[in-house]
Write a protein that holds these residues in place. Structure first.
Motif, PDB file in Angstrom:
ATOM      1  N   THR A 202       0.835  -1.212   0.000  1.00 54.79           N
ATOM      2  CA  THR A 202       0.000   0.000   0.000  1.00 54.79           C
ATOM      3  C   THR A 202       0.861   1.249   0.000  1.00 54.79           C
ATOM      4  OG1 THR A 202      -1.818  -1.140   1.125  1.00 54.79           O
ATOM      5  CG2 THR A 202      -1.761   1.261   1.300  1.00 54.79           C
ATOM      6  N   ILE A 203       1.868   1.279   0.860  1.00 53.35           N
ATOM      7  CA  ILE A 203       2.738   2.446   0.935  1.00 53.35           C
ATOM      8  C   ILE A 203       3.552   2.604  -0.351  1.00 53.35           C
ATOM      9  CG2 ILE A 203       4.825   3.344   2.069  1.00 53.35           C
ATOM     10  CD1 ILE A 203       3.673   2.380   4.724  1.00 53.35           C
ATOM     11  N   ARG A 204       4.118   1.514  -0.840  1.00 47.98           N
ATOM     12  CA  ARG A 204       4.980   1.603  -2.029  1.00 47.98           C
ATOM     13  C   ARG A 204       4.224   2.155  -3.235  1.00 47.98           C
ATOM     14  NH1 ARG A 204       8.187  -2.872  -1.775  1.00 47.98           N
ATOM     15  NH2 ARG A 204      10.018  -1.582  -1.379  1.00 47.98           N
ATOM     16  N   ASN A 205       2.936   1.844  -3.338  1.00 48.14           N
ATOM     17  CA  ASN A 205       2.171   2.213  -4.524  1.00 48.14           C
ATOM     18  C   ASN A 205       1.164   3.328  -4.296  1.00 48.14           C
ATOM     19  OD1 ASN A 205       3.138   0.099  -6.511  1.00 48.14           O
ATOM     20  ND2 ASN A 205       2.469  -1.210  -4.816  1.00 48.14           N
ATOM     21  N   CYS A 206       1.324   4.071  -3.206  1.00 50.19           N
ATOM     22  CA  CYS A 206       0.300   5.072  -2.875  1.00 50.19           C
ATOM     23  C   CYS A 206       0.264   6.247  -3.854  1.00 50.19           C
ATOM     24  CB  CYS A 206       0.447   5.566  -1.443  1.00 50.19           C
ATOM     25  SG  CYS A 206       1.964   6.477  -1.104  1.00 50.19           S
ATOM     26  N   GLN A 207       1.341   6.472  -4.611  1.00 46.34           N
ATOM     27  CA  GLN A 207       1.286   7.531  -5.626  1.00 46.34           C
ATOM     28  C   GLN A 207       0.794   6.986  -6.969  1.00 46.34           C
ATOM     29  OE1 GLN A 207       1.338  10.130  -3.377  1.00 46.34           O
ATOM     30  NE2 GLN A 207       2.023  11.168  -5.230  1.00 46.34           N
ATOM     31  N   ASN A 208       0.876   5.688  -7.143  1.00 43.95           N
ATOM     32  CA  ASN A 208       0.410   5.038  -8.372  1.00 43.95           C
ATOM     33  C   ASN A 208      -0.395   3.791  -7.984  1.00 43.95           C
ATOM     34  OD1 ASN A 208       1.978   6.681 -10.483  1.00 43.95           O
ATOM     35  ND2 ASN A 208       3.595   6.012  -9.081  1.00 43.95           N
ATOM     36  N   PRO A 209      -1.598   3.999  -7.428  1.00 43.14           N
ATOM     37  CA  PRO A 209      -2.356   2.880  -6.856  1.00 43.14           C
ATOM     38  C   PRO A 209      -2.664   1.751  -7.832  1.00 43.14           C
ATOM     39  CG  PRO A 209      -3.269   4.973  -6.125  1.00 43.14           C
ATOM     40  CD  PRO A 209      -2.266   5.293  -7.179  1.00 43.14           C
ATOM     41  N   GLU A 210      -2.708   2.049  -9.123  1.00 41.56           N
ATOM     42  CA  GLU A 210      -3.029   0.989 -10.075  1.00 41.56           C
ATOM     43  C   GLU A 210      -1.907  -0.033 -10.171  1.00 41.56           C
ATOM     44  OE1 GLU A 210      -6.272   1.116 -10.816  1.00 41.56           O
ATOM     45  OE2 GLU A 210      -5.966   2.893  -9.563  1.00 41.56           O
ATOM     46  N   ASP A 211      -0.717   0.315  -9.646  1.00 38.45           N
ATOM     47  CA  ASP A 211       0.394  -0.639  -9.625  1.00 38.45           C
ATOM     48  C   ASP A 211       0.337  -1.573  -8.414  1.00 38.45           C
ATOM     49  OD1 ASP A 211       1.383   0.484 -11.949  1.00 38.45           O
ATOM     50  OD2 ASP A 211       2.806   1.805 -10.915  1.00 38.45           O
ATOM     51  N   ALA A 212      -0.543  -1.260  -7.464  1.00 44.57           N
ATOM     52  CA  ALA A 212      -0.654  -2.096  -6.264  1.00 44.57           C
ATOM     53  C   ALA A 212      -1.296  -3.438  -6.614  1.00 44.57           C
ATOM     54  CB  ALA A 212      -1.500  -1.390  -5.206  1.00 44.57           C
ATOM     55  N   LYS A 213      -1.040  -4.436  -5.779  1.00 44.87           N
ATOM     56  CA  LYS A 213      -1.739  -5.712  -5.942  1.00 44.87           C
ATOM     57  C   LYS A 213      -3.236  -5.471  -5.805  1.00 44.87           C
ATOM     58  CE  LYS A 213       1.988  -8.720  -4.317  1.00 44.87           C
ATOM     59  NZ  LYS A 213       2.409  -9.721  -3.311  1.00 44.87           N
ATOM     60  N   GLU A 214      -4.022  -6.275  -6.487  1.00 41.51           N
ATOM     61  CA  GLU A 214      -5.465  -6.040  -6.576  1.00 41.51           C
ATOM     62  C   GLU A 214      -6.111  -5.863  -5.200  1.00 41.51           C
ATOM     63  OE1 GLU A 214      -8.645  -4.934  -8.485  1.00 41.51           O
ATOM     64  OE2 GLU A 214      -6.831  -5.547  -9.562  1.00 41.51           O
ATOM     65  N   GLU A 215      -5.709  -6.703  -4.234  1.00 43.62           N
ATOM     66  CA  GLU A 215      -6.346  -6.644  -2.915  1.00 43.62           C
ATOM     67  C   GLU A 215      -5.963  -5.404  -2.108  1.00 43.62           C
ATOM     68  OE1 GLU A 215      -3.042  -9.877  -2.356  1.00 43.62           O
ATOM     69  OE2 GLU A 215      -4.153  -8.939  -4.000  1.00 43.62           O
ATOM     70  N   PHE A 216      -4.934  -4.669  -2.566  1.00 45.31           N
ATOM     71  CA  PHE A 216      -4.493  -3.481  -1.835  1.00 45.31           C
ATOM     72  C   PHE A 216      -4.714  -2.184  -2.618  1.00 45.31           C
ATOM     73  CE2 PHE A 216      -1.428  -6.927  -0.499  1.00 45.31           C
ATOM     74  CZ  PHE A 216      -2.140  -7.265   0.634  1.00 45.31           C
ATOM     75  N   LYS A 217      -5.319  -2.295  -3.809  1.00 42.67           N
ATOM     76  CA  LYS A 217      -5.527  -1.105  -4.639  1.00 42.67           C
ATOM     77  C   LYS A 217      -6.380  -0.054  -3.928  1.00 42.67           C
ATOM     78  CE  LYS A 217      -5.101  -2.218  -9.580  1.00 42.67           C
ATOM     79  NZ  LYS A 217      -4.189  -3.338  -9.543  1.00 42.67           N
ATOM     80  N   ARG A 218      -7.475  -0.495  -3.284  1.00 37.99           N
ATOM     81  CA  ARG A 218      -8.376   0.481  -2.652  1.00 37.99           C
ATOM     82  C   ARG A 218      -7.664   1.220  -1.507  1.00 37.99           C
ATOM     83  NH1 ARG A 218     -13.529   1.426  -3.594  1.00 37.99           N
ATOM     84  NH2 ARG A 218     -14.833   2.426  -2.028  1.00 37.99           N
ATOM     85  N   ALA A 219      -6.907   0.492  -0.719  1.00 34.66           N
ATOM     86  CA  ALA A 219      -6.157   1.142   0.368  1.00 34.66           C
ATOM     87  C   ALA A 219      -5.145   2.129  -0.197  1.00 34.66           C
ATOM     88  CB  ALA A 219      -5.452   0.088   1.222  1.00 34.66           C
ATOM     89  N   ALA A 220      -4.458   1.749  -1.279  1.00 33.03           N
ATOM     90  CA  ALA A 220      -3.472   2.652  -1.896  1.00 33.03           C
ATOM     91  C   ALA A 220      -4.151   3.898  -2.455  1.00 33.03           C
ATOM     92  CB  ALA A 220      -2.712   1.917  -2.998  1.00 33.03           C
ATOM     93  N   ARG A 221      -5.343   3.739  -3.021  1.00 32.96           N
ATOM     94  CA  ARG A 221      -6.084   4.902  -3.543  1.00 32.96           C
ATOM     95  C   ARG A 221      -6.470   5.851  -2.412  1.00 32.96           C
ATOM     96  NH1 ARG A 221      -9.831   0.879  -7.143  1.00 32.96           N
ATOM     97  NH2 ARG A 221      -8.503   0.770  -9.003  1.00 32.96           N
ATOM     98  N   ILE A 222      -6.966   5.290  -1.309  1.00 35.90           N
ATOM     99  CA  ILE A 222      -7.357   6.130  -0.166  1.00 35.90           C
ATOM    100  C   ILE A 222      -6.144   6.877   0.386  1.00 35.90           C
ATOM    101  CG2 ILE A 222      -8.165   6.031   2.237  1.00 35.90           C
ATOM    102  CD1 ILE A 222     -10.051   3.722   1.299  1.00 35.90           C
ATOM    103  N   LEU A 223      -5.014   6.186   0.490  1.00 32.37           N
ATOM    104  CA  LEU A 223      -3.797   6.837   0.989  1.00 32.37           C
ATOM    105  C   LEU A 223      -3.335   7.930   0.029  1.00 32.37           C
ATOM    106  CD1 LEU A 223      -1.751   6.845   3.283  1.00 32.37           C
ATOM    107  CD2 LEU A 223      -0.438   5.101   2.043  1.00 32.37           C
ATOM    108  N   HIS A 224      -3.476   7.713  -1.263  1.00 37.17           N
ATOM    109  CA  HIS A 224      -3.133   8.739  -2.256  1.00 37.17           C
ATOM    110  C   HIS A 224      -3.977   9.991  -2.034  1.00 37.17           C
ATOM    111  CE1 HIS A 224      -2.594   9.792  -6.823  1.00 37.17           C
ATOM    112  NE2 HIS A 224      -1.887  10.579  -6.028  1.00 37.17           N
ATOM    113  N   VAL A 225      -5.265   9.799  -1.800  1.00 35.22           N
ATOM    114  CA  VAL A 225      -6.157  10.937  -1.553  1.00 35.22           C
ATOM    115  C   VAL A 225      -5.738  11.694  -0.293  1.00 35.22           C
ATOM    116  CG1 VAL A 225      -8.522  11.618  -0.960  1.00 35.22           C
ATOM    117  CG2 VAL A 225      -8.123   9.895  -2.741  1.00 35.22           C
ATOM    118  N   ALA A 226      -5.465  10.969   0.789  1.00 31.95           N
ATOM    119  CA  ALA A 226      -5.100  11.612   2.060  1.00 31.95           C
ATOM    120  C   ALA A 226      -3.818  12.419   1.921  1.00 31.95           C
ATOM    121  CB  ALA A 226      -4.958  10.562   3.156  1.00 31.95           C
ATOM    122  N   ARG A 227      -2.815  11.856   1.233  1.00 30.47           N
ATOM    123  CA  ARG A 227      -1.542  12.563   1.053  1.00 30.47           C
ATOM    124  C   ARG A 227      -1.712  13.773   0.153  1.00 30.47           C
ATOM    125  NH1 ARG A 227       3.022  10.030  -1.176  1.00 30.47           N
ATOM    126  NH2 ARG A 227       4.396  11.092   0.296  1.00 30.47           N
TER     127      ARG A 227
END
Length: 265
Positions: A202-227
């Motif tokens: 989630t942290i590694r892909n928070c600027q590019n959430p579509e690169d996250a593993k499928e099960e962590f994409k939503r968390a990465a997207r939310i973190l992108h928004v917060a940052r």
């Protein structure tokens, strides 16, 4: 990842036993609410840090939280784990964020606001993601500490200052001057400390959430928004909120509860 940064990460001391115990309890599917409370209550200083964080006006609770039991009951195990790990991890670093033009207080405020916004936003509809998002939102920026150390060692402070001004993007400036960016460094730190793969991904892909593993994409997207909503100086602006809301629309996230979370941010 540069060789210099990898060397810095490998030289980090191991986390204290309390962090390992918290992780063991959290990762154990048979552990209970009371197991987490017992671990946390063994450390009075950590308990004090957690209660101080939980009572921040950023979370909007009307009554004071006086015990770890209350904190876990109100926030859940995942969020209290985030409070605890943030307290422990940040004590493992000497903070000098001068290359970014901020001090340790502003850095702490930025992390707290990102966490409070994420937690308040997700408590109702995305609570299942807070096990990852709570520590991620608190700790995603920790890579800046090592990047700042590298910039100071290399004496490239002015070059970095110019890059921040010209590029108007913190990660782009980091990559140009230090060869790495904050999410990459933070994720590698937590890999070194053997945190779970979901937090790291989630942290590694928070600027590019579509690169996250499928099960962590939503968390990465939310973190992108917060940052995006909470910039480097910790001050939300009309511009940063607008940019964050554009991402919410793009990612099809919960706008209603985001607006409510902004009321106390």
């Amino acid at each position: 990842m540069t060789e210099e940064m990898l060397k810095k990460i490998k030289q980090l001391p191991p986390l204290p036993e309390s962090a390992m115990q918290i992780e063991a309890v959290y990762q154990d599917p048979d552990s209970t609410f009371n197991d987490m409370v017992k671990i946390l209550e063994k450390d009075p200083l950590l308990t004090a840090d957690i209660l101080k964080a939980a009572n921040s006006p950023l979370y909007g609770f009307s009554r004071e939280i006086n015990t770890i039991n209350q904190a876990v009951g109100l926030f859940g195990m995942g969020t209290v784990r985030g409070f605890a790990l943030a307290s422990i991890v940040k004590k493992s670093f000497t903070l000098d964020l001068s290359p970014y033009g901020i001090d340790s207080d502003i850095f702490s405020l930025m992390s707290k606001k990102q966490h409070a916004l994420t937690t308040s936003w997700c408590l109702k509809k995305e609570a299942k993601l807070l096990g990852i998002l709570s520590p991620a939102a608190f700790l995603v920026e920790i890579g800046k500490v090592l990047i700042a150390q590298q910039i100071i060692t290399d004496k490239t402070q002015q070059k970095f200052k110019d890059a921040l001004l010209n590029l108007e993007n913190v990660e782009a400036a980091e990559r140009e001057v230090a060869g790495v960016d904050t999410p990459e460094v933070s994720a590698t730190i937590f890999e070194h400390w053997r945190f779970e793969s979901g937090l790291i991904n989630t942290i590694r892909n928070c600027q590019n959430p579509e690169d996250a593993k499928e099960e962590f994409k939503r968390a990465a997207r939310i973190l992108h928004v917060a940052r995006t909503a909470v910039p480097l100086n910790g001050v939300l602006t009309d511009e940063s909120i607008t940019a964050a809301k554009e991402l919410i629309v793009k990612y099809d996230l919960d706008m209603e509860n985001f607006d409510k979370a902004l009321e106390s941010a």
